[in-house]
Scaffold this active site. Structure first.
Site, PDB file in Angstrom:
ATOM      1  CG  ASP A 276      -2.144   0.591   0.810  1.00 26.87           C
ATOM      2  OD1 ASP A 276      -2.168   1.783   0.475  1.00 26.87           O
ATOM      3  OD2 ASP A 276      -3.313   0.251   1.248  1.00 26.87           O
ATOM      4  CG  HIS A 310      -2.073   1.770  -3.268  1.00 30.37           C
ATOM      5  ND1 HIS A 310      -3.085   1.577  -2.473  1.00 30.37           N
ATOM      6  CD2 HIS A 310      -1.635   0.813  -3.923  1.00 30.37           C
ATOM      7  CE1 HIS A 310      -3.600   0.507  -2.571  1.00 30.37           C
ATOM      8  NE2 HIS A 310      -2.771  -0.105  -3.299  1.00 30.37           N
TER       9      HIS A 310
END
Length: 458
Positions: A276, A310
């Site tokens: 992430d 991300h």
């Protein structure tokens, strides 16, 4: 009277002048913040966990926590994890304790959720009681984890990351839902804390390291693998140094480092390869964030290397309490699976003011979407009572070899909630989208000596 007036104006000037200097010289302000960060030191006392271990115990949980308590009671020092592999469950640090991992030491954490007691924490910006993080501290000061060993959360799809533990959780009302459905309902309906208790089968995956309301924290030299959830989560804490860590974990929600409602943070010379956001700065979600209204401020990110994730550095989306004074410099980011270099995100139900973000001397190989990505309608929420506001965001001497966009802003069609964005002395090659910048709902954006695909960009 005259002397009183002169004294008044001199005092007023002394108050105003530092702000003016800092506004004109944000990097000078960063140096002042860095000098103010207290790095803990520890007495020259050692407590080896082997001295506290009972041979009948298959886990070293009791030995480690007894050593931590003894160290704390005797005024602090080092709790030593020697070379070898040691299985353990939840570790709770105390003031004055440096949990030191010798080179070759590996702590492997149990995946039996029954071994993780309830503690007060936050999950994605929502206050709750949940399974203890693998390493936890509340209200402590002068604490550390150091050394060249490894922390292994043992999270795989056979345990913490099994799809049924995330998507098919039996909830107290007899229904089956997502892991965080019950937590989100507590936020939406503003349940009192005594009802926000998540244990047993409805206990959510815990953070790896969570230090809550702590001061003077040092995390240095070790490696983290296979985390159940976020890797490092300082919460409402102050004076945090994160240095020379290797954060390598690709599970669900595997943010690398998430300072939340924290003040005076240095993240330096770390390697991130995560599932992430590599770094995600936060300050609470929706009404829970508004109840506290504690911003994150004075965050320095320096000489870090980012791969998958991300975003390299994200601010949000749980940023209701706001964020100010973020410096990112001398970093290297490179991966086709790194979506954005800098990402700022919120929505009109979450709110939050983000200001004073400074980025310089960053080298980007490849990223997927954009150098700067802004979302003012995160999760496609375009209306609400609490519009976010992002401003005073500046990039200098940033280069990139490949991306789809330079700037990508998903704003609100009829409202300008982002402004004062600048790029100076930058070069962005390999920009593949013809429009170069996709911008909606944004005020002033300036470019000075910026080249896109070899041509000056205005």
């Amino acid at each position: 009277m005259r002397k009183t007036i002169i004294t008044y104006w001199l005092t007023l000037l002394a108050i105003m002048l530092p702000g003016c200097i800092n506004a004109a010289n944000p990097w000078k302000q960063m140096k002042k913040v860095e000098k103010s960060i207290v790095v803990p030191t520890f007495p020259n006392r050692t407590f080896n966990i082997l001295d506290y271990h009972q041979s009948k115990d298959t886990l070293y949980t009791d030995a480690i926590n007894k050593a931590v308590q003894a160290c704390h009671m005797q005024g602090g020092g080092l709790v030593v994890i020697p070379k070898g592999v040691f299985k353990t469950a939840a570790i709770h640090l105390r003031s004055g304790v440096n949990l030191h991992l010798e080179e070759g030491a590996v702590l492997q954490f149990s995946t039996d959720r029954r071994l993780y007691p309830l503690v007060l924490t936050r999950i994605e910006g929502i206050d709750c009681y949940n399974l203890s993080p693998l390493i936890y501290a509340y209200g402590e000061h002068d604490i550390a984890i150091t050394g060249k060993g490894k922390l292994d959360g043992m999270a795989t799809k056979d345990n913490w990351l099994h799809p049924d533990t995330i998507w098919k959780v039996p909830l107290p009302d007899g229904t089956v839902g997502k892991e965080k459905d019950w937590l989100n309902r507590a936020l939406e309906e503003q349940w009192p804390m005594d009802k926000r208790v998540y244990e047993g089968k409805i206990g959510m995956r815990p953070q790896f390291i969570n230090f809550y309301k702590c001061k003077n924290i040092l995390l240095e030299d070790f490696e983290i693998n296979r985390s159940p959830f976020w890797l490092i989560h300082p919460l409402m804490s102050e004076n945090i140094t994160v240095r020379r860590l290797t954060l390598n974990s690709h599970g669900y929600n595997n943010d690398g480092c998430d300072p939340e409602s924290c003040r005076n943070v240095l993240i330096e010379d770390c390697f991130f390869d995560t599932g992430d956001d590599c770094i995600a700065i936060k300050s609470g979600k929706d009404d829970d964030g508004r109840r506290w209204m504690i911003p994150s401020e004075n965050i320095i990110v320096r000489k870090c290397r980012m791969r998958d994730g991300h975003a390299g550095v994200a601010i949000g989306s749980e940023i209701t309490g706001g964020c100010s004074n973020v410096w990112v410099e001398d970093c290297e980011m490179d991966s086709p699976h790194l979506n954005r270099i800098i990402r700022i995100k919120s929505n009109p139900n979450r709110g939050g003011e983000v200001k004073n973000v400074y980025v310089r001397n960053v080298e980007v190989g490849t990223c997927d979407l954009a150098i700067l990505g802004i979302e003012l309608n995160y999760w496609h929420e375009n209306e609400g009572k609490y519009y976010p506001y992002f401003h005073n965001i500046h990039f200098e001497n940033v280069t990139s070899k490949k991306s789809r966009f330079l700037l990508h802003v998903e704003g609100l069609e009829n409202r300008v909630q982002a402004r004062d964005i600048s790029f100076k002395d930058c070069r962005f090659d390999g920009v593949t989208e013809p429009e170069v910048c996709h911008v909606v709902g944004t005020g002033k954006v300036s470019y000075k000596n910026v080249y896109v695909n070899g041509k000056i960009w205005k």
